[in-house]
Design an enzyme around this catalytic site. Structure first.
Site, PDB file in Angstrom:
ATOM      1  N   GLN A   1       0.830  -1.207   0.000  1.00  0.00           N
ATOM      2  CA  GLN A   1       0.000   0.000   0.000  1.00  0.00           C
ATOM      3  C   GLN A   1       0.865   1.257   0.000  1.00  0.00           C
ATOM      4  OE1 GLN A   1      -3.323  -0.827   2.377  1.00  0.00           O
ATOM      5  NE2 GLN A   1      -4.164   1.211   2.356  1.00  0.00           N
TER       6      GLN A   1
ATOM      7  N   SER B   1       4.079  -6.430   2.831  1.00  0.00           N
ATOM      8  CA  SER B   1       2.719  -6.427   3.363  1.00  0.00           C
ATOM      9  C   SER B   1       1.730  -7.022   2.350  1.00  0.00           C
ATOM     10  CB  SER B   1       2.333  -4.999   3.781  1.00  0.00           C
ATOM     11  OG  SER B   1       1.093  -4.981   4.439  1.00  0.00           O
ATOM     12  N   LEU B   2       0.848  -6.199   1.791  1.00  0.00           N
ATOM     13  CA  LEU B   2      -0.081  -6.650   0.747  1.00  0.00           C
ATOM     14  C   LEU B   2       0.662  -7.385  -0.380  1.00  0.00           C
ATOM     15  CD1 LEU B   2      -2.576  -6.355  -1.294  1.00  0.00           C
ATOM     16  CD2 LEU B   2      -1.560  -4.152  -1.842  1.00  0.00           C
TER      17      LEU B   2
ATOM     18  N   ARG C   1      -9.366  -8.950   2.767  1.00  0.00           N
ATOM     19  CA  ARG C   1      -8.401  -8.355   3.705  1.00  0.00           C
ATOM     20  C   ARG C   1      -8.583  -6.834   3.755  1.00  0.00           C
ATOM     21  NH1 ARG C   1      -2.960  -6.216   3.077  1.00  0.00           N
ATOM     22  NH2 ARG C   1      -1.505  -6.929   4.713  1.00  0.00           N
TER      23      ARG C   1
ATOM     24  N   HIS D   1      -0.634  -3.443  10.810  1.00  0.00           N
ATOM     25  CA  HIS D   1       0.424  -4.231  11.466  1.00  0.00           C
ATOM     26  C   HIS D   1       0.582  -3.868  12.944  1.00  0.00           C
ATOM     27  CE1 HIS D   1       1.362  -5.847   7.563  1.00  0.00           C
ATOM     28  NE2 HIS D   1       1.412  -4.616   7.093  1.00  0.00           N
TER      29      HIS D   1
ATOM     30  N   GLN E   1       0.545 -11.820   9.877  1.00  0.00           N
ATOM     31  CA  GLN E   1       1.084 -10.583   9.309  1.00  0.00           C
ATOM     32  C   GLN E   1       0.216  -9.351   9.591  1.00  0.00           C
ATOM     33  OE1 GLN E   1       0.309  -8.762   5.702  1.00  0.00           O
ATOM     34  NE2 GLN E   1       2.054  -9.694   4.665  1.00  0.00           N
TER      35      GLN E   1
END
Length: 293
Positions: free
Chosen positions: A10, A89-90, A114, A196, A245
């Site tokens: 992101q 991440s993503l 998500r 996170h 995560q």
């Protein structure tokens, strides 16, 4: 000479992302149209001609970046031949689809699920993130631990750059303390919430159920996951790490260091932007970095 492919998360989005791909590759066009069908709205309209504001919505940002990255990898055909992969991440979902651990449709459905779950968690607990520059990891961890609010290290991006995540008050206090401790910058970020961090716990429950119901295969090469920082190929381990995560930090520095230790000498970023190329160069200036949009 081992080649590693990395996939952005992101923040890498921009208006017009993926448009050239859509217009020049029949396969890309087919995949983008399939995505519109799966999502139930024309995400391509927002990607190619929407506003920055449209793209900043988590429920749009995450599938948009995922689509750009994955479709790029798929249109490369035999040119996409990684020894290892990782995603920020993503981007971890992009890496898993690109390496065959997840089907395109299943990956897209999980990413959208998500994104919606994270957006809901953000609305439930107003929260944010901040970038801390030029302070050691230990010092950042120590300051966060000493604040009586939710505030934790969220992204270990490269030496001297950590993103922290937490409640609005927690981030405000932490930024002041980081500056007092000698940080060059302590900069609140324009994000929807505290990704996170423990504040994403509500999203974790929803995502956990969706991941458990999805079929995963062994990827064609190790995927260095944000949580474990090592190359994973076991589908069950991969699934558990994807769930963890959401509330655990993205250990990007450690993951890249481990990839280099395992022989990666060339890194290519697939997807919008060039953030990861910059981070990899800061982690180790001796490796070759490039990108493809």
């Amino acid at each position: 000479m081992k080649k590693a492919y990395v996939f952005p998360g992101q923040g890498a989005q921009f208006v017009g992302m993926g448009k050239e791909l859509y217009e020049t590759s029949p396969l890309a066009k087919e995949m983008f149209e399939k995505a519109n069908e799966v999502l139930g709205f024309r995400i391509t309209d927002l990607m190619f001609g929407g506003t920055d504001e449209d793209l900043r919505q988590t429920k749009v940002t995450q599938p948009a970046i995922f689509l750009h990255s994955v479709i790029l990898a798929k249109t490369m055909g035999g040119e996409f031949s990684p020894s290892m992969t990782a995603g920020h991440s993503l981007g971890e979902f992009s890496a898993l689809v690109a390496t065959g651990a997840l089907s395109f449709e299943d990956g897209l459905k999980l990413v959208y699920k998500r994104a919606l779950a994270m957006q809901k968690a953000c609305e439930k607990n107003p929260s944010t993130m901040a970038a801390i520059l030029a302070l050691s990891d230990d010092k950042v961890e120590e300051i966060c631990a000493g604040i009586d609010e939710v505030v934790v290290p969220a992204n270990y991006n490269c030496p001297g750059q950590i993103v922290i995540s937490g409640s609005l008050k927690g981030i405000e206090i932490a930024c002041e303390k980081m500056k007092e401790a000698g940080a060059k910058r302590a900069l609140p970020l324009k994000v929807g919430g505290a990704f996170h961090s423990p504040l994403m716990d509500p999203a974790k429950i929803e995502l956990s159920e969706a991941i458990a119901a999805t079929s995963f295969s062994r990827p064609c090469c190790p995927v260095y996951q944000n949580v474990s920082t090592i190359g994973e190929t076991d589908p069950e381990v991969i699934k558990a790490n994807l769930v963890a995560q959401l509330t655990a930090p993205v250990k990007w520095t450690q993951s890249i260091q481990n990839m280099i230790a395992d022989g990666a000498s060339e890194f290519m970023e697939l997807g919008p932007g060039n953030v990861l190329q910059g981070l990899v160069s800061k982690i180790d200036k001796n490796v070759t970095v490039s990108g493809k949009q």
